[in-house]
Write an enzyme that holds these catalytic residues in place. Structure first.
Site, PDB file in Angstrom:
ATOM      1  N   GLU A 107       0.659  -1.081  -0.011  1.00  0.00           N
ATOM      2  CA  GLU A 107       0.056   0.081   0.095  1.00  0.00           C
ATOM      3  C   GLU A 107       1.001   1.382   0.126  1.00  0.00           C
ATOM      4  O   GLU A 107       0.431   2.521  -0.089  1.00  0.00           O
ATOM      5  CB  GLU A 107      -1.078  -0.001   1.226  1.00  0.00           C
ATOM      6  CG  GLU A 107      -2.096  -0.976   1.349  1.00  0.00           C
ATOM      7  CD  GLU A 107      -3.110  -0.975   0.325  1.00  0.00           C
ATOM      8  OE1 GLU A 107      -3.207   0.391  -0.294  1.00  0.00           O
ATOM      9  OE2 GLU A 107      -3.859  -1.668   0.184  1.00  0.00           O
ATOM     10  N   GLU A 138       7.312 -21.713   7.840  1.00  0.00           N
ATOM     11  CA  GLU A 138       7.225 -20.976   9.047  1.00  0.00           C
ATOM     12  C   GLU A 138       8.299 -21.337  10.284  1.00  0.00           C
ATOM     13  O   GLU A 138       8.598 -20.574  11.012  1.00  0.00           O
ATOM     14  CB  GLU A 138       5.847 -20.672   9.826  1.00  0.00           C
ATOM     15  CG  GLU A 138       5.295 -21.738  10.388  1.00  0.00           C
ATOM     16  CD  GLU A 138       4.101 -21.416  11.256  1.00  0.00           C
ATOM     17  OE1 GLU A 138       4.110 -21.844  12.467  1.00  0.00           O
ATOM     18  OE2 GLU A 138       3.181 -20.717  10.788  1.00  0.00           O
TER      19      GLU A 138
END
Length: 347
Positions: A107, A138
């Site tokens: 963004e 992960e």
């Protein structure tokens, strides 16, 4: 047995050596994993009652973030000067946490006209993990180190490890590797006393408590992470001069809506009529901040660009320069006029 659990005697992939028992014991200590017995029959409630319950849970998230505001502010005050020197802001996480980082990073270019390489989101398993789980990603500190090594992380960079549990190896590995490279480190977790916060120079622990659905940290924990990342990126960009007051003067007008918004921002900042706004934007090559300076500073496009460069992109500082320049010019003119008058009187 074949497939992903071929080396395990159990369908869920667990092992007789007790390694999963240890992990389970660790999860039992985390508030984000806690079971809510009072919600054990939530599936029997009406849809409206479930919605009300969930909404009430979410209402407590801002307070959890508010409790960490001094730590968040301290982190931002350390991040901003590094970015002003050309450093990068890098988010690193797995699953929901990683997706929040990628979202916030993506963004920044349209909102603040940053280079895509200036704010970066890393997710364990790579871009494909944004839409599909990558098994085991992960759990690897080494993967995080490799991802950061590929970016050539250095002292002016900041790495923010994100993990709801605060124990995710990828996030901790990212912070640990970043410290070896001299980078600033921030650990964002939703559990108190987390290993991630302890590993980072700036630990932020927005404790949101047990989830509506046991262990589903995309809910309150994910919301808290988004709020904290909003604070970090937005306030850092304010500190870098990417705004003028609360106006996004570094907006990148990449579509019709944003082009209309850019004109509205110039109007709000200057009060100029439409024809002057269009002329200023033309002179500024469509750059909103530059156009505002053209109108408020009374300079042409190239001069506005030079002033903004000298002010390191801060519009207020650039405007102050035009005021100082105008004052100096007026003073020089007055002095010259006085001198001429004095000479005329003497003759």
């Amino acid at each position: 047995m074949t497939g992903p659990h071929a080396d395990s005697p159990y369908a869920d992939g667990s092992h007789a050596d007790g390694s999963y028992a240890v992990l389970r014991a660790q999860l039992d200590t985390l508030t984000t994993e806690a079971f809510r017995p009072e919600l054990a029959e939530i599936d029997r409630l009406s849809t409206l009652d479930i919605a009300r319950t969930m909404n009430a849970e979410d209402a407590g998230v801002p307070a959890a973030v508010a409790a960490q505001l001094p730590r968040i502010a301290a982190a931002i005050d350390a991040i901003a000067p590094r970015m002003a020197r050309g450093g990068r802001l890098v988010y690193a996480g797995a699953g929901t946490a990683g997706r929040m980082g990628v979202l916030d990073a993506s963004e920044c270019p349209p909102t603040f006209n940053t280079d895509p390489a200036q704010v970066v989101g890393l997710i364990a398993g790579g871009p494909g993990a944004m839409v599909r789980s990558v098994e085991g990603a992960e759990d690897s500190k080494e993967l995080a180190a490799a991802d950061l090594a590929a970016l050539d992380i250095g002292p002016d960079d900041t790495v923010v490890g994100i993990s709801a549990s605060g124990r995710t190896p990828y996030a901790i590995g990212a912070v640990e590797y970043a410290r070896t490279r001299g980078a600033l480190t921030v650990g964002l977790s939703c559990n108190a006393g987390s290993a991630l916060a302890a590993a980072a120079e700036h630990g932020i622990e927005a404790v949101t408590g047990p989830e509506l659905l046991t262990g589903s940290t995309r809910l309150k924990a994910g919301t808290a992470q988004k709020l904290v990342l909003n604070l970090i990126s937005t306030i850092t960009m304010i500190r870098l001069g990417k705004t003028y007051g609360n106006l996004m003067v570094d907006l990148r007008a990449s579509n019709e809506k944003l082009r209309a918004r850019s004109r509205r921002i110039v109007a709000l900042a200057t009060g100029a009529p439409d024809e002057e706004i269009e002329a200023a934007l033309d002179a500024a090559g469509g750059e909103v901040k530059q156009a505002v300076l053209v109108l408020l500073g009374g300079v042409d496009g190239p001069a506005a660009a030079e002033l903004l460069t000298a002010a390191h992109g801060h519009l207020r500082e650039a405007l102050a320069m035009t005021t100082t320049s105008a004052t100096a010019t007026a003073t020089a003119t007055t002095s010259a006029s006085t001198s001429t008058s004095a000479s005329a009187s003497a003759s």
